[in-house]
Design a protein around this motif. Structure first.
Motif: not given
Length: 310
Positions: A105-113, A126-131, A184-193, A207-209
């Motif tokens: 799987l390749i992607g960032i941001s919302d793809i964190t889920s 997986t690979l956190h890399a450009p969309l 991955g993306n901090l806000t998306v990670l928070q939505s998994s809580m 790692f967070v951004e």
């Protein structure tokens, strides 16, 4: 950990849009980019349809993702763009049987889920890399496009991050820390809580951004992570790029103060300066693969295995 297979010219790449829609010219750009790399883009008809939030209805986005996961002739799932929507597909994904062969799987941001789900439920790396829409619009410099190509085609087996800045005493003392990266993306990670798919940080470097989040919101998310015990379990915290989020009163962000506060509050190592996230440079970060972190001459040095195999 399940290894993914290095790319070969002629490989089919399954393109999915689990979040926001891309415009037709962006889809075309993604298609042309993959052809330039001598890969076969598989972009299904009807992948994107007008919708008030997403690239399509949940059921349709999931159907395209499921087809990519289950296709026998491809080993790669590359996301067109982020935005919002992937987390709505997780309950449907959870009903699928774990595939016999891992895919990349390749992607960032919302793809964190999706990264978190594939890592935690199926043991994939997986690979956190450009969309793809970003690559298709030529927004990645030749230097970093080359780096990504070498990682995916197996010419490079490691990704190296030099000059990470240790922000606290625990970070300055790091020597030969063996771990793996998640996050991955901090806000998306928070939505998994509080969900069954909450981010697991045990024996990992987190790692967070993020983009567009003001300092108080970043602080609040970190505080939730602390109260939920995520920082206690992990080997350390690495900050990627945080962009936007300026304060209305000053037109400047207050991230430096926020990160300084957390550097003092945390007893785990805290590092800053990973060139990954939503800034201009978006270097690839392999998730759920072995890595080694050292501090030499006051600078953090992180080497991460790509997770690929022949």
């Amino acid at each position: 950990m399940a290894h993914w297979k290095y790319f070969n010219e002629g490989d089919i790449i399954d393109v999915v849009a689990p979040g926001y829609p891309s415009k037709p010219h962006e889809v075309e750009g993604a298609h042309d980019f993959l052809l330039k790399w001598k890969l076969q883009p598989r972009i299904p008809k009807g992948l994107i349809k007008p919708h008030f939030l997403h690239a399509h209805e949940d059921e349709a986005r999931f159907a395209f993702l499921k087809a990519a996961i289950e296709s026998k002739d491809s080993r790669v799932i590359w996301c067109l763009r982020g935005g919002y929507g992937s987390n709505r597909l997780i309950p449907m994904l959870a009903k699928l049987k774990k595939p016999k062969e891992p895919k990349l799987l390749i992607g960032i941001s919302d793809i964190t889920s999706l990264h978190s789900f594939f890592i935690q439920e199926w043991g994939w790396s997986t690979l956190h890399a450009p969309l793809l829409d970003r690559l298709g619009r030529n927004l990645v410099s030749p230097k970093f496009e080359k780096e990504l190509h070498e990682i995916l085609f197996g010419q490079e087996t490691e990704v190296e991050f030099k000059n990470l800045k240790p922000l606290n005493e625990a970070a300055r003392k790091v020597k030969n820390l063996k771990s793996k990266i998640v996050g991955g993306n901090l806000t998306v990670l928070q939505s998994s809580m509080g969900t069954p798919w909450q981010i697991e940080t045990k024996k990992s470097l987190l790692f967070v951004e993020d983009i567009g989040e003001r300092g108080y919101r970043i602080d609040r998310m970190f505080e939730q992570f602390r109260q939920a015990g995520l920082f206690k379990q992990c080997h350390g915290l690495i900050l990627g790029d945080f962009v936007g989020g300026e304060e209305p009163s000053t037109q400047k962000n207050n991230f430096k103060l926020v990160f300084k506060r957390w550097a003092e509050d945390l007893d785990i190592p805290l590092f800053q300066g990973m060139q990954a996230g939503h800034a201009v440079i978006q270097r690839p970060v392999p998730f759920n693969t072995p890595c080694m972190l050292n501090v030499e001459k006051g600078k953090g040095h992180l080497v991460i295995k790509t997770g690929g195999r022949k």
